[in-house]
Design a protein around this motif. Sequence first.
Motif, PDB file in Angstrom:
ATOM      1  N   VAL A 161      48.579  34.227  37.051  1.00 43.51           N
ATOM      2  CA  VAL A 161      47.924  33.006  37.281  1.00 43.51           C
ATOM      3  C   VAL A 161      48.542  31.688  36.866  1.00 43.51           C
ATOM      4  CG1 VAL A 161      45.605  31.780  36.910  1.00 43.51           C
ATOM      5  CG2 VAL A 161      45.873  34.342  37.191  1.00 43.51           C
ATOM      6  N   HIS A 162      48.899  30.998  37.905  1.00 43.43           N
ATOM      7  CA  HIS A 162      49.473  29.495  37.726  1.00 43.43           C
ATOM      8  C   HIS A 162      48.609  28.431  37.756  1.00 43.43           C
ATOM      9  CE1 HIS A 162      53.582  31.372  36.971  1.00 43.43           C
ATOM     10  NE2 HIS A 162      53.251  32.190  38.104  1.00 43.43           N
ATOM     11  N   ASP A 164      48.737  25.659  38.673  1.00 46.59           N
ATOM     12  CA  ASP A 164      49.337  24.913  40.052  1.00 46.59           C
ATOM     13  C   ASP A 164      49.417  25.597  41.267  1.00 46.59           C
ATOM     14  OD1 ASP A 164      51.538  26.126  38.999  1.00 46.59           O
ATOM     15  OD2 ASP A 164      52.838  24.444  39.570  1.00 46.59           O
ATOM     16  N   ARG A 165      49.189  26.894  41.185  1.00 45.32           N
ATOM     17  CA  ARG A 165      49.107  27.676  42.206  1.00 45.32           C
ATOM     18  C   ARG A 165      47.851  28.400  42.626  1.00 45.32           C
ATOM     19  NH1 ARG A 165      53.476  32.290  41.949  1.00 45.32           N
ATOM     20  NH2 ARG A 165      51.794  33.606  40.904  1.00 45.32           N
ATOM     21  N   PRO A 166      47.065  28.164  43.512  1.00 43.09           N
ATOM     22  CA  PRO A 166      45.866  28.686  44.014  1.00 43.09           C
ATOM     23  C   PRO A 166      45.578  30.119  44.589  1.00 43.09           C
ATOM     24  CG  PRO A 166      46.178  27.032  45.708  1.00 43.09           C
ATOM     25  CD  PRO A 166      47.395  27.261  44.686  1.00 43.09           C
ATOM     26  N   PHE A 167      46.850  30.835  44.081  1.00 42.36           N
ATOM     27  CA  PHE A 167      46.497  32.153  44.600  1.00 42.36           C
ATOM     28  C   PHE A 167      47.511  33.105  43.814  1.00 42.36           C
ATOM     29  CE2 PHE A 167      50.255  29.892  46.748  1.00 42.36           C
ATOM     30  CZ  PHE A 167      51.215  30.586  46.407  1.00 42.36           C
ATOM     31  N   LEU A 168      47.195  34.514  43.967  1.00 45.05           N
ATOM     32  CA  LEU A 168      48.199  35.627  43.449  1.00 45.05           C
ATOM     33  C   LEU A 168      48.724  36.115  44.475  1.00 45.05           C
ATOM     34  CD1 LEU A 168      45.227  37.194  41.396  1.00 45.05           C
ATOM     35  CD2 LEU A 168      46.911  35.615  40.366  1.00 45.05           C
ATOM     36  N   ILE A 169      50.015  36.698  43.820  1.00 47.66           N
ATOM     37  CA  ILE A 169      50.827  37.689  44.669  1.00 47.66           C
ATOM     38  C   ILE A 169      50.567  39.034  43.901  1.00 47.66           C
ATOM     39  CG2 ILE A 169      53.024  38.368  45.656  1.00 47.66           C
ATOM     40  CD1 ILE A 169      52.010  35.893  46.964  1.00 47.66           C
ATOM     41  N   LEU A 170      49.974  40.046  44.970  1.00 48.41           N
ATOM     42  CA  LEU A 170      49.864  41.169  44.454  1.00 48.41           C
ATOM     43  C   LEU A 170      50.495  42.209  45.311  1.00 48.41           C
ATOM     44  CD1 LEU A 170      45.811  41.225  43.999  1.00 48.41           C
ATOM     45  CD2 LEU A 170      47.755  40.894  42.079  1.00 48.41           C
ATOM     46  N   LYS A 171      50.910  43.364  44.719  1.00 46.61           N
ATOM     47  CA  LYS A 171      51.377  44.695  45.452  1.00 46.61           C
ATOM     48  C   LYS A 171      50.442  45.770  45.511  1.00 46.61           C
ATOM     49  CE  LYS A 171      55.902  45.281  45.007  1.00 46.61           C
ATOM     50  NZ  LYS A 171      57.233  45.591  44.544  1.00 46.61           N
ATOM     51  N   GLY A 172      49.850  45.955  46.482  1.00 47.33           N
ATOM     52  CA  GLY A 172      48.781  46.975  46.820  1.00 47.33           C
ATOM     53  C   GLY A 172      49.305  48.273  47.195  1.00 47.33           C
ATOM     54  N   LYS A 173      48.388  49.112  48.060  1.00 45.54           N
ATOM     55  CA  LYS A 173      48.791  50.505  48.577  1.00 45.54           C
ATOM     56  C   LYS A 173      50.263  50.170  49.302  1.00 45.54           C
ATOM     57  CE  LYS A 173      43.807  51.731  48.773  1.00 45.54           C
ATOM     58  NZ  LYS A 173      43.095  52.335  49.865  1.00 45.54           N
ATOM     59  N   GLY A 174      50.717  51.406  49.054  1.00 42.79           N
ATOM     60  CA  GLY A 174      51.836  51.340  49.834  1.00 42.79           C
ATOM     61  C   GLY A 174      53.298  50.235  49.358  1.00 42.79           C
ATOM     62  N   GLY A 175      53.116  49.660  48.370  1.00 37.93           N
ATOM     63  CA  GLY A 175      54.007  48.527  47.857  1.00 37.93           C
ATOM     64  C   GLY A 175      53.894  47.451  48.688  1.00 37.93           C
ATOM     65  N   VAL A 176      52.688  47.385  49.456  1.00 39.49           N
ATOM     66  CA  VAL A 176      52.924  46.029  50.361  1.00 39.49           C
ATOM     67  C   VAL A 176      52.192  44.932  49.652  1.00 39.49           C
ATOM     68  CG1 VAL A 176      51.700  45.069  52.546  1.00 39.49           C
ATOM     69  CG2 VAL A 176      52.301  47.326  52.258  1.00 39.49           C
ATOM     70  N   GLU A 177      52.901  43.679  49.605  1.00 35.93           N
ATOM     71  CA  GLU A 177      52.528  42.708  48.985  1.00 35.93           C
ATOM     72  C   GLU A 177      51.547  41.825  49.898  1.00 35.93           C
ATOM     73  OE1 GLU A 177      55.775  40.175  47.869  1.00 35.93           O
ATOM     74  OE2 GLU A 177      56.078  41.217  46.289  1.00 35.93           O
ATOM     75  N   ARG A 178      50.449  41.170  49.178  1.00 39.91           N
ATOM     76  CA  ARG A 178      49.580  40.524  49.837  1.00 39.91           C
ATOM     77  C   ARG A 178      49.421  39.203  49.015  1.00 39.91           C
ATOM     78  NH1 ARG A 178      45.826  43.796  47.242  1.00 39.91           N
ATOM     79  NH2 ARG A 178      43.813  42.805  46.859  1.00 39.91           N
ATOM     80  N   MET A 179      48.889  38.098  49.621  1.00 39.24           N
ATOM     81  CA  MET A 179      48.414  36.825  48.743  1.00 39.24           C
ATOM     82  C   MET A 179      46.998  36.661  48.721  1.00 39.24           C
ATOM     83  SD  MET A 179      49.423  33.076  49.800  1.00 39.24           S
ATOM     84  CE  MET A 179      48.391  32.763  51.056  1.00 39.24           C
ATOM     85  N   VAL A 180      46.377  36.635  47.291  1.00 36.42           N
ATOM     86  CA  VAL A 180      44.873  36.606  47.170  1.00 36.42           C
ATOM     87  C   VAL A 180      44.639  35.216  46.743  1.00 36.42           C
ATOM     88  CG1 VAL A 180      43.020  37.563  46.070  1.00 36.42           C
ATOM     89  CG2 VAL A 180      45.190  38.974  46.841  1.00 36.42           C
ATOM     90  N   PRO A 181      43.998  34.497  47.401  1.00 33.59           N
ATOM     91  CA  PRO A 181      43.498  33.229  46.748  1.00 33.59           C
ATOM     92  C   PRO A 181      42.378  33.434  45.658  1.00 33.59           C
ATOM     93  CG  PRO A 181      42.811  33.366  49.064  1.00 33.59           C
ATOM     94  CD  PRO A 181      43.335  34.496  48.672  1.00 33.59           C
ATOM     95  N   ILE A 182      42.732  32.431  44.798  1.00 35.70           N
ATOM     96  CA  ILE A 182      41.468  32.416  43.380  1.00 35.70           C
ATOM     97  C   ILE A 182      40.656  31.145  43.410  1.00 35.70           C
ATOM     98  CG2 ILE A 182      43.298  33.981  42.177  1.00 35.70           C
ATOM     99  CD1 ILE A 182      44.266  31.627  40.648  1.00 35.70           C
ATOM    100  N   ARG A 185      37.983  27.824  39.706  1.00 29.79           N
ATOM    101  CA  ARG A 185      37.450  27.800  38.136  1.00 29.79           C
ATOM    102  C   ARG A 185      38.435  28.924  37.560  1.00 29.79           C
ATOM    103  NH1 ARG A 185      30.974  28.513  37.920  1.00 29.79           N
ATOM    104  NH2 ARG A 185      31.906  30.950  37.610  1.00 29.79           N
ATOM    105  N   ALA A 186      38.811  29.866  38.077  1.00 26.88           N
ATOM    106  CA  ALA A 186      39.742  31.185  37.599  1.00 26.88           C
ATOM    107  C   ALA A 186      41.026  30.472  36.682  1.00 26.88           C
ATOM    108  CB  ALA A 186      40.145  31.895  38.703  1.00 26.88           C
ATOM    109  N   PRO A 187      41.762  29.749  37.193  1.00 30.16           N
ATOM    110  CA  PRO A 187      42.803  29.235  36.263  1.00 30.16           C
ATOM    111  C   PRO A 187      42.486  28.587  34.871  1.00 30.16           C
ATOM    112  CG  PRO A 187      43.165  28.661  38.503  1.00 30.16           C
ATOM    113  CD  PRO A 187      41.686  28.908  38.365  1.00 30.16           C
ATOM    114  N   ALA A 188      41.486  27.762  34.753  1.00 31.10           N
ATOM    115  CA  ALA A 188      40.614  27.289  33.575  1.00 31.10           C
ATOM    116  C   ALA A 188      40.690  28.494  32.593  1.00 31.10           C
ATOM    117  CB  ALA A 188      39.730  26.199  33.884  1.00 31.10           C
ATOM    118  N   ALA A 189      39.519  29.246  33.203  1.00 29.54           N
ATOM    119  CA  ALA A 189      39.211  30.359  32.282  1.00 29.54           C
ATOM    120  C   ALA A 189      40.423  31.487  31.877  1.00 29.54           C
ATOM    121  CB  ALA A 189      38.220  31.440  33.308  1.00 29.54           C
ATOM    122  N   VAL A 190      41.323  31.481  32.741  1.00 28.41           N
ATOM    123  CA  VAL A 190      42.490  32.329  32.363  1.00 28.41           C
ATOM    124  C   VAL A 190      43.244  31.587  31.174  1.00 28.41           C
ATOM    125  CG1 VAL A 190      44.781  33.360  33.100  1.00 28.41           C
ATOM    126  CG2 VAL A 190      42.761  33.619  34.252  1.00 28.41           C
TER     127      VAL A 190
END
Length: 299
Positions: A161-162, A164-182, A185-190
């Motif tokens: 979690v950065h 200055d970056r409002p999303f995460l890059i995750l590797k899910g099922k089958g190794g497929v990457e996806r972008m997930v917005p956050i 409030r999440a960056p401040a809590a993290v």
Amino acid sequence: MSPRDAALLERFLEMMAAEAGAAGNTLAAYRSDLRLAGDAMGGLADASEAALKGLADGWRALANATVARKAAALRRFYAFLHEEGLRQDDPSSVLPRPGQRRALPKVLSHADIDRLFAAIGERTGVEHPSSGDLRLGALIELLYGSGLRASELVALPRGAVHPDRPFLILKGKGGVERMVPISDRAPAAVALWRTRVPAESPWLFPGGNKHLTRIRLYQLVKELAADAGIPPDRVSPHVLRHAFATHLLGGGADLRAVQAMLGHADIATTEIYTHVEAARLVELVNVRHPLVDFRNKHP
């Protein structure tokens, strides 16, 4: 059952308890069904499509409900193996799907979510909040604010979690990457929580010799629900993921966008949330529509 099959079965049941909040009876039924299937096929984890089809052929005399239960257990088990990278394929597509109404997932209302965050706010709003409370705040912000799977959340790298970056890059099922917005409030809590994470930890949520376990996450969510005055059996990490999706769709989000955020390969999986919203709207019409008053006055 081979030692490998037994070990993978226990890992699967641990996941079911942590992510899906499966009850003891459900876990016992899964264990029994999967052990019997493994014995019948001469192996469980590495079973082929042909072996599964042969197994299903032997279910012809069973009731639809029994077939549905057995098939569901196997589908979830092989989906778990595929997601964890333990199998490159998922052979469960050959299993039968008896015509039964699909159960709607548990969903929390907006008021329930407000109560959860109010309980967190009381803990983290003090002058010197504990590390545990800061961690809980970050976990819940990411669970509800991004709809992450429990397995994805606990395994986040320290720098996932950065600010200055409002999303995460995750590797899910089958190794497929996806972008997930956050959420905003999440960056401040993290950021608050990360000040308490040991500098040498590669994980955002360290625990034991690795990272926080799904079981511990499940326990923390249940404890928070009780503190917020919500029956704990209504809340789990997976239920917060459901709430994320349902509330987005209720707010007008595009179904395909929600599918991408959740990492669903099949949009039919995402469509279950439209049924939840539809059920809520039907209930709303039956309770709030002016005809209700008319019906009550003229039974």
